[in-house]
Motif scaffolding. Structure first.
Motif, short mmCIF file in Angstrom:
data_model
loop_
_atom_site.label_atom_id
_atom_site.label_comp_id
_atom_site.label_asym_id
_atom_site.label_seq_id
_atom_site.Cartn_x
_atom_site.Cartn_y
_atom_site.Cartn_z
N THR A 115 -5.05 89.55 -1.15
CA THR A 115 -3.73 89.00 -1.46
C THR A 115 -2.82 89.08 -0.25
N GLN A 116 -3.26 89.70 0.80
CA GLN A 116 -2.39 89.87 1.97
C GLN A 116 -2.16 88.56 2.71
N ARG A 117 -3.14 87.70 2.75
CA ARG A 117 -3.01 86.48 3.52
C ARG A 117 -2.82 85.26 2.63
N SER A 118 -2.19 85.44 1.53
CA SER A 118 -1.98 84.30 0.64
C SER A 118 -0.85 83.42 1.19
N ALA A 119 -0.72 82.21 0.68
CA ALA A 119 0.31 81.27 1.13
C ALA A 119 1.69 81.82 0.76
N PRO A 120 2.68 81.62 1.63
CA PRO A 120 4.02 82.12 1.32
C PRO A 120 4.61 81.34 0.14
N PRO A 121 5.51 81.95 -0.59
CA PRO A 121 6.15 81.25 -1.71
C PRO A 121 6.88 80.00 -1.22
N ALA A 122 7.01 79.02 -2.10
CA ALA A 122 7.62 77.73 -1.74
C ALA A 122 9.10 77.85 -1.41
N ASN A 123 9.82 78.81 -1.96
CA ASN A 123 11.26 78.89 -1.73
C ASN A 123 11.62 79.75 -0.52
N SER A 124 10.65 80.32 0.20
CA SER A 124 10.98 81.15 1.36
C SER A 124 11.19 80.25 2.58
N PRO A 125 12.06 80.67 3.50
CA PRO A 125 12.31 79.86 4.70
C PRO A 125 11.09 79.89 5.62
N PRO A 126 10.89 78.83 6.39
CA PRO A 126 9.75 78.81 7.30
C PRO A 126 9.94 79.85 8.40
N ALA A 127 8.87 80.42 8.81
CA ALA A 127 8.93 81.47 9.82
C ALA A 127 9.06 80.89 11.22
N ALA A 128 8.60 79.69 11.44
CA ALA A 128 8.62 79.11 12.78
C ALA A 128 9.79 78.13 12.92
N ARG A 129 10.19 77.88 14.14
CA ARG A 129 11.25 76.93 14.44
C ARG A 129 10.75 75.53 14.15
N PRO A 130 11.59 74.66 13.59
CA PRO A 130 11.14 73.28 13.35
C PRO A 130 11.00 72.53 14.67
N ILE A 131 10.10 71.58 14.70
CA ILE A 131 9.85 70.78 15.90
C ILE A 131 10.89 69.66 15.92
N PRO A 132 11.62 69.50 17.04
CA PRO A 132 12.63 68.43 17.11
C PRO A 132 11.95 67.07 17.13
N PRO A 133 12.65 66.04 16.62
CA PRO A 133 12.04 64.70 16.61
C PRO A 133 11.93 64.13 18.01
N LYS A 134 11.00 63.20 18.20
CA LYS A 134 10.82 62.57 19.51
C LYS A 134 12.01 61.66 19.78
N PRO A 135 12.44 61.58 21.03
CA PRO A 135 13.54 60.67 21.35
C PRO A 135 13.08 59.22 21.21
N THR A 136 14.01 58.34 20.85
CA THR A 136 13.68 56.93 20.66
C THR A 136 13.73 56.16 21.96
N TYR A 137 14.30 56.75 22.98
CA TYR A 137 14.38 56.06 24.26
C TYR A 137 13.40 56.72 25.23
N ALA A 138 13.03 55.98 26.27
CA ALA A 138 12.16 56.53 27.31
C ALA A 138 13.00 56.77 28.54
N PRO A 139 13.10 57.98 29.02
CA PRO A 139 13.91 58.24 30.21
C PRO A 139 13.33 57.51 31.43
N THR A 140 14.24 57.04 32.28
CA THR A 140 13.82 56.32 33.47
C THR A 140 14.06 57.21 34.66
N VAL A 141 13.06 57.28 35.51
CA VAL A 141 13.17 58.08 36.72
C VAL A 141 13.16 57.13 37.90
N HIS A 142 14.18 57.22 38.77
CA HIS A 142 14.27 56.37 39.95
C HIS A 142 13.84 57.18 41.15
N LEU A 143 12.80 56.68 41.81
CA LEU A 143 12.33 57.33 43.03
C LEU A 143 12.77 56.50 44.22
N THR A 144 13.18 57.17 45.26
CA THR A 144 13.56 56.46 46.47
C THR A 144 12.36 56.39 47.39
#
Length: 152
Positions: A115-144
Motif C-alpha cells: 500500500t506504500q506505492r499506491s496512486a495518490p488520492p485524486a484531490n491531493s495537489p500534484p507534487a511536481a511543478r506543472p510544465i509551461p505551455p509551448k510558445p506560439t511564436y518562434a524566436p528569431t536569432v539574427h547573426l551578423t
C-alpha cells in the motif's frame, strides 16, 4: 583400467595420492598437465606421480585434478573416493542457510501487494511543478556576418 583412459588416480600405501598416464597420452603432455595439478614425478617409478603436500586437503585436490582433466576432454579413471563424479561433495555450511531464508522472505515480500506505492488520492495537489505551455511564436536569432580576423 578403462579402455581408452588417459589418466588414472588412486591411493598408494607408500606415496599417498598418485596419478599415472597411459600410453595413449604423450608423456610430455601428461607431465605438463600433472605438474599443473600439483603432482610431482616419483623418483625411481617412471610414469608415476604423487600429490605434493598430501596432508593439505589431499582427497579434495585429487578429485579436483580428475575433474579438471575431464573438463579438458580426457578420460580419467579414479578410485571411488577420489572420483568427483561418484563421491559426494563437501557438506554445505549452515551459515548460508540463514541467508537463503532471509532472501526467501524478501522475495515473498516483494511479490506481494503493498500500500506504500499506491496512486495518490485524486484531490491531493500534484507534487511536481506543472510544465509551461509551448510558445506560439518562434524566436528569431539574427547573426551578423563575421569580418576578417577576430572580433574584439
Amino acid at each position: 583400467m578403462q579402455p581408452g583412459a588417459h589418466f588414472a588416480f588412486g591411493d598408494h600405501e607408500k606415496y599417498g595420492f598418485v596419478a599415472s598416464f597411459t600410453s595413449s597420452m604423450p608423456a610430455y603432455l601428461a607431465h605438463w598437465f600433472l605438474q599443473r595439478e600439483q603432482f610431482e614425478p616419483v623418483p625411481g617409478e617412471p610414469g608415476l606421480y604423487r600429490l605434493n603436500d598430501p596432508e593439505r586437503d589431499g582427497p579434495r585436490r585429487t578429485r579436483q585434478a580428475a575433474h579438471d582433466l575431464r573438463r579438458q576432454g580426457y578420460i580419467v579413471q579414479a578410485d571411488m573416493r577420489l572420483d568427483p563424479a561418484l563421491s559426494a561433495g563437501p557438506p554445505r555450511p549452515d551459515r548460508a542457510n540463514g541467508l537463503l531464508k532471509r532472501r526467501s522472505r524478501l522475495a515473498q515480500a516483494a511479490a506481494g501487494r503493498t500500500t506504500q506505492r499506491s496512486a495518490p488520492p485524486a484531490n491531493s495537489p500534484p507534487a511536481a511543478r506543472p510544465i509551461p505551455p509551448k510558445p506560439t511564436y518562434a524566436p528569431t536569432v539574427h547573426l551578423t556576418a563575421a569580418t576578417r580576423g577576430r572580433s574584439r
